[in-house]
Design an enzyme around this catalytic site. Structure first.
Site, PDB file in Angstrom:
ATOM      1  N   THR A 129     -23.238 -36.202 -58.610  1.00  0.00           N
ATOM      2  CA  THR A 129     -24.591 -35.750 -58.259  1.00  0.00           C
ATOM      3  C   THR A 129     -25.241 -34.982 -59.404  1.00  0.00           C
ATOM      4  O   THR A 129     -26.463 -34.979 -59.557  1.00  0.00           O
ATOM      5  CB  THR A 129     -24.519 -34.882 -56.981  1.00  0.00           C
ATOM      6  OG1 THR A 129     -23.964 -35.692 -55.946  1.00  0.00           O
ATOM      7  CG2 THR A 129     -25.885 -34.392 -56.549  1.00  0.00           C
ATOM      8  N   THR A 130     -24.406 -34.363 -60.236  1.00  0.00           N
ATOM      9  CA  THR A 130     -24.922 -33.563 -61.357  1.00  0.00           C
ATOM     10  C   THR A 130     -25.792 -34.376 -62.320  1.00  0.00           C
ATOM     11  O   THR A 130     -26.647 -33.829 -62.996  1.00  0.00           O
ATOM     12  CB  THR A 130     -23.729 -32.897 -62.075  1.00  0.00           C
ATOM     13  OG1 THR A 130     -23.146 -31.982 -61.152  1.00  0.00           O
ATOM     14  CG2 THR A 130     -24.111 -32.174 -63.340  1.00  0.00           C
TER      15      THR A 130
ATOM     16  N   HIS B 196     -34.446 -23.895 -59.654  1.00  0.00           N
ATOM     17  CA  HIS B 196     -35.347 -23.399 -58.609  1.00  0.00           C
ATOM     18  C   HIS B 196     -35.469 -21.877 -58.657  1.00  0.00           C
ATOM     19  O   HIS B 196     -34.509 -21.174 -58.985  1.00  0.00           O
ATOM     20  CB  HIS B 196     -34.825 -23.807 -57.227  1.00  0.00           C
ATOM     21  CG  HIS B 196     -34.985 -25.268 -56.950  1.00  0.00           C
ATOM     22  ND1 HIS B 196     -36.203 -25.858 -56.756  1.00  0.00           N
ATOM     23  CD2 HIS B 196     -34.059 -26.266 -56.838  1.00  0.00           C
ATOM     24  CE1 HIS B 196     -36.038 -27.150 -56.544  1.00  0.00           C
ATOM     25  NE2 HIS B 196     -34.753 -27.435 -56.593  1.00  0.00           N
TER      26      HIS B 196
ATOM     27  N   LYS C  86     -37.286 -30.133 -49.657  1.00  0.00           N
ATOM     28  CA  LYS C  86     -38.375 -29.520 -50.448  1.00  0.00           C
ATOM     29  C   LYS C  86     -39.538 -30.473 -50.676  1.00  0.00           C
ATOM     30  O   LYS C  86     -40.585 -30.055 -51.150  1.00  0.00           O
ATOM     31  CB  LYS C  86     -37.825 -29.059 -51.797  1.00  0.00           C
ATOM     32  CG  LYS C  86     -36.763 -27.964 -51.669  1.00  0.00           C
ATOM     33  CD  LYS C  86     -36.282 -27.513 -53.025  1.00  0.00           C
ATOM     34  CE  LYS C  86     -35.113 -26.556 -52.927  1.00  0.00           C
ATOM     35  NZ  LYS C  86     -33.843 -27.198 -52.513  1.00  0.00           N
TER      36      LYS C  86
ATOM     37  N   SER D  71     -28.867 -29.093 -52.738  1.00  0.00           N
ATOM     38  CA  SER D  71     -29.843 -28.321 -53.518  1.00  0.00           C
ATOM     39  C   SER D  71     -30.008 -26.937 -52.895  1.00  0.00           C
ATOM     40  O   SER D  71     -30.003 -26.831 -51.664  1.00  0.00           O
ATOM     41  CB  SER D  71     -31.189 -29.059 -53.521  1.00  0.00           C
ATOM     42  OG  SER D  71     -32.091 -28.416 -54.381  1.00  0.00           O
TER      43      SER D  71
ATOM     44  N   CYS E 240     -31.360 -44.700 -82.059  1.00  0.00           N
ATOM     45  CA  CYS E 240     -32.242 -44.833 -80.897  1.00  0.00           C
ATOM     46  C   CYS E 240     -33.648 -44.468 -81.349  1.00  0.00           C
ATOM     47  O   CYS E 240     -33.933 -43.296 -81.617  1.00  0.00           O
ATOM     48  CB  CYS E 240     -31.774 -43.919 -79.767  1.00  0.00           C
ATOM     49  SG  CYS E 240     -32.955 -43.789 -78.421  1.00  0.00           S
TER      50      CYS E 240
ATOM     51  N   CYS F 218     -36.517 -44.867 -79.652  1.00  0.00           N
ATOM     52  CA  CYS F 218     -37.364 -44.228 -78.615  1.00  0.00           C
ATOM     53  C   CYS F 218     -37.185 -42.719 -78.634  1.00  0.00           C
ATOM     54  O   CYS F 218     -38.135 -41.964 -78.516  1.00  0.00           O
ATOM     55  CB  CYS F 218     -36.991 -44.729 -77.227  1.00  0.00           C
ATOM     56  SG  CYS F 218     -37.106 -46.493 -77.005  1.00  0.00           S
TER      57      CYS F 218
ATOM     58  N   CYS G  79     -37.173 -48.010 -73.924  1.00  0.00           N
ATOM     59  CA  CYS G  79     -36.505 -49.327 -73.846  1.00  0.00           C
ATOM     60  C   CYS G  79     -35.176 -49.246 -73.109  1.00  0.00           C
ATOM     61  O   CYS G  79     -34.509 -50.258 -72.926  1.00  0.00           O
ATOM     62  CB  CYS G  79     -36.330 -49.934 -75.237  1.00  0.00           C
ATOM     63  SG  CYS G  79     -34.855 -49.425 -76.101  1.00  0.00           S
TER      64      CYS G  79
HETATM   65  C1  LIG Z   1     -31.759 -35.935 -54.905  1.00  0.00           C
HETATM   66  C2  LIG Z   1     -31.226 -34.594 -55.331  1.00  0.00           C
HETATM   67  C3  LIG Z   1     -32.050 -33.658 -55.954  1.00  0.00           C
HETATM   68  C4  LIG Z   1     -31.565 -32.417 -56.327  1.00  0.00           C
HETATM   69  N1  LIG Z   1     -32.347 -31.575 -57.053  1.00  0.00           N
HETATM   70  C5  LIG Z   1     -31.866 -30.367 -57.435  1.00  0.00           C
HETATM   71  C6  LIG Z   1     -32.640 -29.507 -58.240  1.00  0.00           C
HETATM   72  O1  LIG Z   1     -33.709 -29.850 -58.707  1.00  0.00           O
HETATM   73  N2  LIG Z   1     -32.153 -28.269 -58.506  1.00  0.00           N
HETATM   74  C7  LIG Z   1     -30.956 -27.848 -58.026  1.00  0.00           C
HETATM   75  O2  LIG Z   1     -30.606 -26.695 -58.243  1.00  0.00           O
HETATM   76  N3  LIG Z   1     -30.157 -28.682 -57.325  1.00  0.00           N
HETATM   77  C8  LIG Z   1     -30.579 -29.932 -57.044  1.00  0.00           C
HETATM   78  N4  LIG Z   1     -29.789 -30.790 -56.358  1.00  0.00           N
HETATM   79  C9  LIG Z   1     -28.432 -30.388 -56.013  1.00  0.00           C
HETATM   80  C10 LIG Z   1     -27.491 -30.489 -57.200  1.00  0.00           C
HETATM   81  O3  LIG Z   1     -27.708 -31.673 -57.921  1.00  0.00           O
HETATM   82  C11 LIG Z   1     -26.066 -30.456 -56.664  1.00  0.00           C
HETATM   83  O4  LIG Z   1     -25.931 -29.369 -55.791  1.00  0.00           O
HETATM   84  C12 LIG Z   1     -25.040 -30.304 -57.777  1.00  0.00           C
HETATM   85  O5  LIG Z   1     -25.212 -31.271 -58.781  1.00  0.00           O
HETATM   86  C13 LIG Z   1     -23.665 -30.418 -57.146  1.00  0.00           C
HETATM   87  O6  LIG Z   1     -22.707 -30.283 -58.159  1.00  0.00           O
HETATM   88  P1  LIG Z   1     -21.180 -30.421 -57.786  1.00  0.00           P
HETATM   89  O7  LIG Z   1     -20.411 -30.072 -58.998  1.00  0.00           O
HETATM   90  O8  LIG Z   1     -20.900 -29.673 -56.535  1.00  0.00           O
HETATM   91  O9  LIG Z   1     -21.017 -31.955 -57.369  1.00  0.00           O
HETATM   92  P2  LIG Z   1     -20.900 -33.257 -58.285  1.00  0.00           P
HETATM   93  O10 LIG Z   1     -21.785 -33.224 -59.453  1.00  0.00           O
HETATM   94  O11 LIG Z   1     -21.045 -34.443 -57.382  1.00  0.00           O
HETATM   95  O12 LIG Z   1     -19.420 -33.185 -58.814  1.00  0.00           O
HETATM   96  C14 LIG Z   1     -18.311 -33.407 -57.977  1.00  0.00           C
HETATM   97  C15 LIG Z   1     -17.297 -34.185 -58.773  1.00  0.00           C
HETATM   98  O13 LIG Z   1     -16.098 -34.309 -58.018  1.00  0.00           O
HETATM   99  C16 LIG Z   1     -15.508 -35.545 -58.347  1.00  0.00           C
HETATM  100  N5  LIG Z   1     -14.561 -35.918 -57.301  1.00  0.00           N
HETATM  101  C17 LIG Z   1     -14.844 -36.238 -56.014  1.00  0.00           C
HETATM  102  N6  LIG Z   1     -13.715 -36.550 -55.355  1.00  0.00           N
HETATM  103  C18 LIG Z   1     -12.701 -36.413 -56.243  1.00  0.00           C
HETATM  104  C19 LIG Z   1     -11.290 -36.617 -56.155  1.00  0.00           C
HETATM  105  N7  LIG Z   1     -10.704 -37.015 -55.028  1.00  0.00           N
HETATM  106  N8  LIG Z   1     -10.545 -36.407 -57.265  1.00  0.00           N
HETATM  107  C20 LIG Z   1     -11.127 -35.995 -58.429  1.00  0.00           C
HETATM  108  N9  LIG Z   1     -12.457 -35.813 -58.562  1.00  0.00           N
HETATM  109  C21 LIG Z   1     -13.231 -36.009 -57.479  1.00  0.00           C
HETATM  110  C22 LIG Z   1     -16.715 -36.481 -58.440  1.00  0.00           C
HETATM  111  O14 LIG Z   1     -16.420 -37.645 -59.184  1.00  0.00           O
HETATM  112  C23 LIG Z   1     -17.771 -35.608 -59.082  1.00  0.00           C
HETATM  113  O15 LIG Z   1     -17.855 -35.783 -60.474  1.00  0.00           O
HETATM  114  C24 LIG Z   1     -30.233 -32.074 -56.020  1.00  0.00           C
HETATM  115  C25 LIG Z   1     -29.396 -33.015 -55.425  1.00  0.00           C
HETATM  116  C26 LIG Z   1     -29.876 -34.279 -55.126  1.00  0.00           C
HETATM  117  C27 LIG Z   1     -28.967 -35.302 -54.591  1.00  0.00           C
END
Ligand SMILES: Cc1cc2nc3c(=O)[nH]c(=O)nc-3n(C[C@H](O)[C@H](O)[C@H](O)COP(=O)(O)OP(=O)(O)OC[C@H]3O[C@@H](n4cnc5c(N)ncnc54)[C@H](O)[C@@H]3O)c2cc1C
Length: 478
Positions: A40-41, A49, A249, A336, A397, A399, A434
């Site tokens: 999701t990152t 925010h 939001k 988020s 690149c 672009c 591109c």
């Molecule tokens: C549409 C959308 C818009 C958003 N906009 C914003 C914004 O503007 N500002 C903001 O603050 N937040 C925003 N967010 C929220 C933000 O993106 C997330 O809260 C954040 O990226 C979550 O990070 P994370 O490290 O928890 O999860 P992730 O980035 O998903 O990382 C989790 C990791 O765990 C790994 N994993 C999963 N299962 C296993 C396993 N069994 N073994 C090993 N690895 C595993 C995955 O591969 C992944 O890389 C948004 C989210 C979305 C979906």
């Protein structure tokens, strides 16, 4: 035996790895994908925010406002693209004005600095292209825009340079408690640690259920986007939101740190790995954007993408030690504003761990990083850099004005990219108009030469997704 294993290399896992790298600890991050920051990152709105959305007195509110402040400092120290441009929530009628007043009240309670309501005249001076039907807006000057995947990779790079370890392409399959340590079983063998942190994003529920009774469930919610060409830069100056609804939001229009305009997201329930874009979803996004910015040109779209929210249907994040499994910590259900909150969550979890482990400062802690970005250098800096390293004289690149020197440097940094997409996230090659049409073959050549691997073994993102399969013609002169 590790002191701490972090499961998940998103922004939360990488922020914790960096925070813990200040201490003399044996820390390992396990990520199932071929790169960090690839869940999701890598696919979100990229907004730091301000913090007026979360309910007051929640962890989410505290982490959001604290994280917003920390990000500004982190980005300066780690050379991560960031701009504090402020945000506006646009109101169109009396009902909207009431929700804006509620947001203002929440913002003040949450400690959001300098937040206020702006009326029509000031609003149109700030944003000449927003709908003339707007009557007022909530202005939060502390909101910013950021390169989200870089917030993860920059912290991971410093942590690894300081002694932390990362295992990629390693999927956690089960976790067992043995007397006073944990055994984490993966597709690459077993790893042992005294403490485990679950930062597995949309899979954080499955990881939790490996060690504790089910107490939350993730319903993945996808959000689709348009990314507009840099030609549209200037249509808005700040992050433009409508008033929030039950779905979140709302559909924003915002500049990005790379000079594009991002538009989205919608919200719908999907499978955990379903990042498909749909006509219906994109139409919803289009309608939402036209309401706040009627002259927006969505035909200038260079890319559509979707990200998945780890939505547990809760008003708050799940952050802390398990009530039933001692030594197991959750950073779970991080929807988020998880990107903004990640550094503050990491700091809090690190303090909880340090209350249990007696750790000294790490003498090798790497707190800062500096990256050479040819695009932003002056003429004199460019000349000097090319003199020192002629690879900086070759633009790969066109672009995004990315040179061969930058790609080579990225391939040898502490968390090296191993796929075409990972190179894109490190140096922006392929991120422009591109979308890699011109530079991808050159990037493959450079990767093949530098990493001493065949081009046919370099994936687009994950193993199996190869771009070239072999030669169609014999080499000339052979
Ligand atoms: C549409 C959308 C818009 C958003 N906009 C914003 C914004 O503007 N500002 C903001 O603050 N937040 C925003 N967010 C929220 C933000 O993106 C997330 O809260 C954040 O990226 C979550 O990070 P994370 O490290 O928890 O999860 P992730 O980035 O998903 O990382 C989790 C990791 O765990 C790994 N994993 C999963 N299962 C296993 C396993 N069994 N073994 C090993 N690895 C595993 C995955 O591969 C992944 O890389 C948004 C989210 C979305 C979906």
């Amino acid at each position: 035996m590790e002191d701490i294993i972090i499961i998940g290399g998103g922004v939360c896992g990488c922020s914790l790895l960096y925070e813990l790298s200040q201490y003399d600890l044996k820390t390992l991050l396990i990520e199932k994908k071929s790169d960090i920051g690839a869940g999701t990152t890598k696919a979100n709105s990229a907004i730091a925010h301000a913090g007026y959305d979360p309910e007051p007195n929640t962890k989410m509110a505290k982490y959001n406002v604290d994280g917003n402040k920390m990000i500004e400092i982190l980005c300066a120290n780690l050379d991560i693209a960031y701009k504090k441009i402020g945000s506006l929530v646009i109101g169109f009628d009396d009902t909207d004005r009431k929700s804006i007043e509620k947001l203002l009240d929440k913002g003040k309670k949450n400690g959001v600095p300098d937040i206020r309501i702006v009326e029509k005249d000031e609003l149109f001076k700030m944003e000449p292209n927003i709908s003339k039907d707007a009557v007022c807006a909530l202005y939060a000057p502390s909101a910013g825009i950021i390169s989200p995947w870089e917030l993860a990779s920059a912290q991971a790079e410093c942590a690894v340079e300081g002694g932390a370890k990362i295992e990629l392409e390693t999927e956690v399959l089960s976790i067992k408690k043995e007397k006073d340590f944990w055994t984490v079983q993966t597709n690459q063998g077993d790893f042992k640690a005294k403490y485990i942190v679950n930062a597995a994003g949309v899979n954080s529920d499955s990881i939790s259920q490996m060690v504790e009774p089910q107490f939350f469930n993730i319903t993945p919610k996808s959000g689709e986007y348009f990314l507009l060409d840099t030609t549209e830069n200037g249509i808005v100056n700040k992050v433009i939101f409508p008033c929030p609804s039950a779905l979140g939001k709302g559909i924003l229009v915002s500049p990005t740190v790379h000079g594009n305009i991002i538009v989205g997201p919608d919200s719908k329930t999907v499978e955990k790995d379903d990042t498909e874009c749909t006509i219906k979803g994109l139409q919803t996004v289009r309608q939402g954007a036209l309401r706040t910015v009627p002259s927006i040109n969505l035909r200038a779209s260079i890319r559509n993408f979707a990200g998945i929210r780890a939505d547990a249907g809760l008003e708050d994040f799940i952050v802390g030690e398990s009530k039933t499994a001692e030594g197991f910590f959750n950073i779970a259900a991080i929807k988020s504003p998880g990107l903004t909150s990640a550094p503050a969550i990491a700091k809090d979890i690190a303090q909880m761990l340090l209350a249990k482990i007696d750790a000294k400062p790490n003498p090798n802690f790497v707190s800062k990083r500096k990256i050479k970005r040819f695009k932003y250098m002056s003429g004199a800096e460019r000349a000097q850099t090319i003199k020192e390293n002629p690879h900086y004289g070759t633009i790969v690149c066109r672009c995004e004005t990315v040179t061969e020197g930058e790609i080579i440097d990225a391939l040898h940094r502490p968390v090296p990219p191993r796929s075409l997409d990972a190179v894109k996230r490190r140096v922006t090659a392929g991120m422009g108009r591109c979308q890699g049409g011109f530079c991808a073959p050159r990037v493959l050549e450079i990767m093949s030469r530098e990493l001493k691997i065949k081009q046919t073994d370099i994936p687009l993102d994950e193993k199996g997704a190869y771009i070239v399969t072999g030669r169609t013609k014999k080499e000339s002169g052979g």
